[in-house]
Design an enzyme around this catalytic site. Structure first.
Site, PDB file in Angstrom:
ATOM      1  N   ASP A  62       8.520  18.867 -51.235  1.00 41.16           N
ATOM      2  CA  ASP A  62       9.159  19.884 -50.401  1.00 41.16           C
ATOM      3  C   ASP A  62      10.635  20.061 -50.748  1.00 41.16           C
ATOM      4  OD1 ASP A  62       6.879  20.507 -49.044  1.00 41.16           O
ATOM      5  OD2 ASP A  62       7.334  19.298 -47.273  1.00 41.16           O
ATOM      6  N   LYS A  79       9.791  25.229 -48.708  1.00 48.14           N
ATOM      7  CA  LYS A  79       9.887  26.438 -47.901  1.00 48.14           C
ATOM      8  C   LYS A  79      11.338  26.648 -47.500  1.00 48.14           C
ATOM      9  CE  LYS A  79       5.245  25.815 -45.958  1.00 48.14           C
ATOM     10  NZ  LYS A  79       4.943  24.545 -46.617  1.00 48.14           N
ATOM     11  N   MET A 115      14.889  22.350 -36.507  1.00 46.24           N
ATOM     12  CA  MET A 115      14.823  23.757 -36.917  1.00 46.24           C
ATOM     13  C   MET A 115      15.266  24.696 -35.801  1.00 46.24           C
ATOM     14  SD  MET A 115      11.102  23.388 -38.802  1.00 46.24           S
ATOM     15  CE  MET A 115      10.415  22.512 -37.380  1.00 46.24           C
TER      16      MET A 115
END
Length: 259
Positions: free
Chosen positions: A34, A56, A170
């Site tokens: 990632d 991502k 997030m």
């Protein structure tokens, strides 16, 4: 048939990966990694190992989750040792559960290798214990992504009234929404709050304020993702026990004196 290891790489500092996680990297034939993993960890891979980036970005997915699942299954069926290297812990907002379900569906052998999640590590590196006998006997880890439905409202009410420490992943883009919901449902505006950018890394930057003023503090200091948000009385302990920034300052002063 090969095998898949779903490995937590930890919060950023490469030294915080587990011994088992590092051993998995060393023996892997294929590593799917990632964006937020420390790429220093990839230097421990075999020279012939295939490295596949599937990170991502906010609002942009380099590789869709369905494609990642496909790669895991395909390489394992070729008899390869596959490591899915994920930031933090694979089962904490990392879609590790979805990947494990897919592997089980296809009858592929797999193991879960837990990692240190940022909700604990970033807070610790900022001098904030998420629990403390005098201040916090409960902690909740939540995602900061916004959902506009009734269950979302119930969640914020429960957090505001029933949880001592809230660790939000997030959540920078939704910080005004988060603040407003917590205050609306009973969390005191004066509750200490912190935002930690690049937690556990040399670039770590921590901003503290109250729940009421944290949005303005973040904007003033230009804090961006990746960041952890910590809300609760334990944040006030940072004034006494912050250690990482002090250690970094001492190291920087020593280096300057050497020259």
């Amino acid at each position: 048939m090969g095998k898949v290891y779903l490995v937590g790489a930890g919060p950023g500092d490469p030294e915080l990966i587990t011994i088992k996680g590092l051993m998995c990297i060393q023996k892997a034939d294929v590593i799917l990694y990632d964006r937020l993993i420390n790429e220093e960890l990839l230097t421990y891979a075999k020279k012939e190992a295939e490295l596949i980036f599937c990170g991502k970005l906010p609002g942009y997915h380099t590789m869709q989750q369905e494609t990642i699942n496909h790669f895991l299954v395909r390489h394992a069926k070729k008899g390869k040792i596959v490591v899915r290297l994920k930031g933090g812990d694979p089962f904490v907002f990392g879609r590790g559960g979805e990947e494990a379900e897919m592997l089980a569906k296809h009858g592929i052998d797999f193991e879960i290798v837990p990692g240190i999640t940022s909700g604990i590590a970033a807070a610790a590196y900022a001098g904030i214990p998420v629990t403390h006998r005098d201040f916090s006997s409960s902690v909740a880890f939540i995602t900061g992504h916004q959902r506009a439905d009734s269950q979302e409202e119930i969640k914020w009410e429960s957090l505001a009234k029933g949880i001592d420490t809230i660790a939000i992943y997030m959540g920078i883009s939704n910080l005004p929404y988060i603040r407003d919901r917590l205050i609306k449902y009973g969390k005191a505006p004066s509750t200490p709050a912190a935002v930690i950018q690049w937690g556990t890394l040399y670039e770590q930057k921590t901003v503290t304020a109250t729940l009421e003023t944290i949005v303005e503090a973040v904007q003033q200091k230009q804090i961006e993702n990746p960041s952890m948000i910590i809300i609760g009385e334990v944040v006030a302990l940072r004034e006494k026990i912050q250690w990482f920034e002090q250690l970094r300052f001492q190291a920087s002063s020593f280096a300057n004196e050497a020259f």
